[in-house]
Design a protein around this motif. Sequence first.
Motif, PDB file in Angstrom:
ATOM      1  N   GLY A   1      -5.561  -2.297  -3.743  1.00 54.65           N
ATOM      2  CA  GLY A   1      -4.150  -2.413  -4.060  1.00 54.65           C
ATOM      3  C   GLY A   1      -3.490  -1.051  -4.033  1.00 54.65           C
ATOM      4  N   HIS A   2      -2.284  -0.973  -4.566  1.00 50.69           N
ATOM      5  CA  HIS A   2      -1.545   0.283  -4.547  1.00 50.69           C
ATOM      6  C   HIS A   2      -2.268   1.338  -5.372  1.00 50.69           C
TER       7      HIS A   2
ATOM      8  N   LEU B   1      -1.835   1.978   0.120  1.00 52.27           N
ATOM      9  CA  LEU B   1      -0.384   1.817   0.138  1.00 52.27           C
ATOM     10  C   LEU B   1      -0.002   0.477  -0.489  1.00 52.27           C
ATOM     11  N   PRO B   2       1.229   0.334  -1.001  1.00 56.77           N
ATOM     12  CA  PRO B   2       1.635  -0.946  -1.580  1.00 56.77           C
ATOM     13  C   PRO B   2       1.750  -2.028  -0.520  1.00 56.77           C
ATOM     14  N   GLY B   3       1.518  -3.265  -0.932  1.00 62.32           N
ATOM     15  CA  GLY B   3       1.611  -4.389  -0.005  1.00 62.32           C
ATOM     16  C   GLY B   3       0.416  -5.309  -0.146  1.00 62.32           C
ATOM     17  N   ALA B   4       0.555  -6.510   0.379  1.00 62.00           N
ATOM     18  CA  ALA B   4      -0.499  -7.512   0.266  1.00 62.00           C
ATOM     19  C   ALA B   4      -1.683  -7.153   1.161  1.00 62.00           C
ATOM     20  N   VAL B   5      -2.892  -7.400   0.656  1.00 64.84           N
ATOM     21  CA  VAL B   5      -4.122  -7.288   1.432  1.00 64.84           C
ATOM     22  C   VAL B   5      -4.918  -8.567   1.198  1.00 64.84           C
ATOM     23  N   PRO B   6      -5.912  -8.860   2.036  1.00 65.40           N
ATOM     24  CA  PRO B   6      -6.680 -10.091   1.836  1.00 65.40           C
ATOM     25  C   PRO B   6      -7.368 -10.122   0.474  1.00 65.40           C
ATOM     26  N   GLY B   7      -7.395 -11.300  -0.125  1.00 69.82           N
ATOM     27  CA  GLY B   7      -8.067 -11.467  -1.403  1.00 69.82           C
ATOM     28  C   GLY B   7      -7.244 -12.268  -2.389  1.00 69.82           C
ATOM     29  N   LEU B   8      -7.742 -12.364  -3.586  1.00 68.62           N
ATOM     30  CA  LEU B   8      -7.101 -13.092  -4.678  1.00 68.62           C
ATOM     31  C   LEU B   8      -6.343 -12.104  -5.545  1.00 68.62           C
ATOM     32  N   ALA B   9      -5.048 -12.295  -5.681  1.00 69.70           N
ATOM     33  CA  ALA B   9      -4.224 -11.392  -6.491  1.00 69.70           C
ATOM     34  C   ALA B   9      -4.591 -11.510  -7.967  1.00 69.70           C
TER      35      ALA B   9
ATOM     36  N   VAL C   1       2.987  -6.629 -11.779  1.00 66.19           N
ATOM     37  CA  VAL C   1       2.038  -5.562 -11.487  1.00 66.19           C
ATOM     38  C   VAL C   1       0.775  -6.160 -10.867  1.00 66.19           C
ATOM     39  N   GLY C   2       0.279  -7.224 -11.472  1.00 63.39           N
ATOM     40  CA  GLY C   2      -0.949  -7.844 -10.982  1.00 63.39           C
ATOM     41  C   GLY C   2      -0.868  -8.343  -9.553  1.00 63.39           C
ATOM     42  N   ASP C   3       0.343  -8.596  -9.071  1.00 64.87           N
ATOM     43  CA  ASP C   3       0.458  -9.108  -7.711  1.00 64.87           C
ATOM     44  C   ASP C   3       0.313  -8.015  -6.657  1.00 64.87           C
ATOM     45  N   ARG C   4       0.037  -6.788  -7.096  1.00 64.36           N
ATOM     46  CA  ARG C   4      -0.180  -5.682  -6.160  1.00 64.36           C
ATOM     47  C   ARG C   4      -1.663  -5.354  -5.992  1.00 64.36           C
ATOM     48  N   TYR C   5      -2.553  -6.120  -6.611  1.00 61.34           N
ATOM     49  CA  TYR C   5      -3.990  -5.810  -6.600  1.00 61.34           C
ATOM     50  C   TYR C   5      -4.777  -7.074  -6.276  1.00 61.34           C
ATOM     51  N   PHE C   6      -5.793  -6.912  -5.413  1.00 62.37           N
ATOM     52  CA  PHE C   6      -6.462  -8.066  -4.825  1.00 62.37           C
ATOM     53  C   PHE C   6      -7.977  -7.895  -4.893  1.00 62.37           C
ATOM     54  N   LEU C   7      -8.627  -8.973  -5.295  1.00 62.68           N
ATOM     55  CA  LEU C   7     -10.079  -9.000  -5.436  1.00 62.68           C
ATOM     56  C   LEU C   7     -10.680  -9.845  -4.321  1.00 62.68           C
TER      57      LEU C   7
END
Length: 322
Positions: A127-128, A40-48, A103-109
């Motif tokens: 991410g989403h 789902l969309p939203g912040a998760v732990p990690g580096l965006a 867009v990149g701020d929705r995906y976390f490494l």
Amino acid sequence: MVVAQTRDAVLELLASLTPAQLEKIRAPFDTPDHQQWTYLPGAVPGLALTELTPTQQKLVERLVATGCSDRGAADIWAVLDAEVVVRGLPDLPPSGEWEGSIVGDRYFLRVLGDPNGTDPWAWRLNGHHLALHVTLVEGAIAFTPQFIGSNPAEVLSGPKAGRRFLAAEQDLGFQLLHALEPGQLTTALVSDEAPDDILTRHDPVADASLLHRGLSYGDMNEDQRQILSLLIGQYVGRAAGPIGLQTWQDITEHGIEQLTFAWAGETEPGIGHRHYYSIAGPSFLAEYDNTQDNANHIHSVWRDLRNDWGKDLLAAHYAMHR
């Protein structure tokens, strides 16, 4: 080979990061939220991804290419392409496309554990509509849970009209459904109504009992089995060759005859035609759902019922080192 290449790619990426970036990307392997994930969309732990420079972006692309086949890597990045389409954004530039982007701020490494040590470690990209989890234990690697979704499934207007995402996952599913004989169809078609989403959702442990059984591989003819094998290949074939091969061996060794194919919803493709299928066996589970946004929004997931999060690998590792 894949394990060593993955370690090298992660170490090169980590060496390129600033202290602030390292603080976000690193976590202990036994962190309490290790097995928490979402599509789902939203912040998760990690580096965006939006915080990466163009040079760092290339290192992430290398890392993904190490764990994935060419098609698998293309499927991963297509998730971001679909995000651009659905949000009505202009195309991103060919280099440094994530840096500072919305867009990149929705995906976390994230990297869990020490890639340079001897203990188990992992990396993940969440991410989403995207969840890629890779766990490394000594000389072995696990590739699930894995989720890839797309909204839209097909671009209906604009300069990219006609582009389809996860097309083979849909087309092969319908091809198998249409290849079934009437008696087989009675078994495989478990409901006229497709569920609103995949049934296993983003649970840490996939519960295969939530799925309808459907038609077994053992009750299919050779042509039907070939289509089912190609469909399974759309999921396991996202992984680098050795990982996909090992998955096929596991499926075979744990009872390929017990694999089942279940369908719910409408039986012809097209916008507005809600449909769903699942494939499940002793070690393998895949779900595909296209019901949201007038059946133009796909969710697909691949779970390893024995080795999600590398649990079989970890059990063997800890048994040896007790």
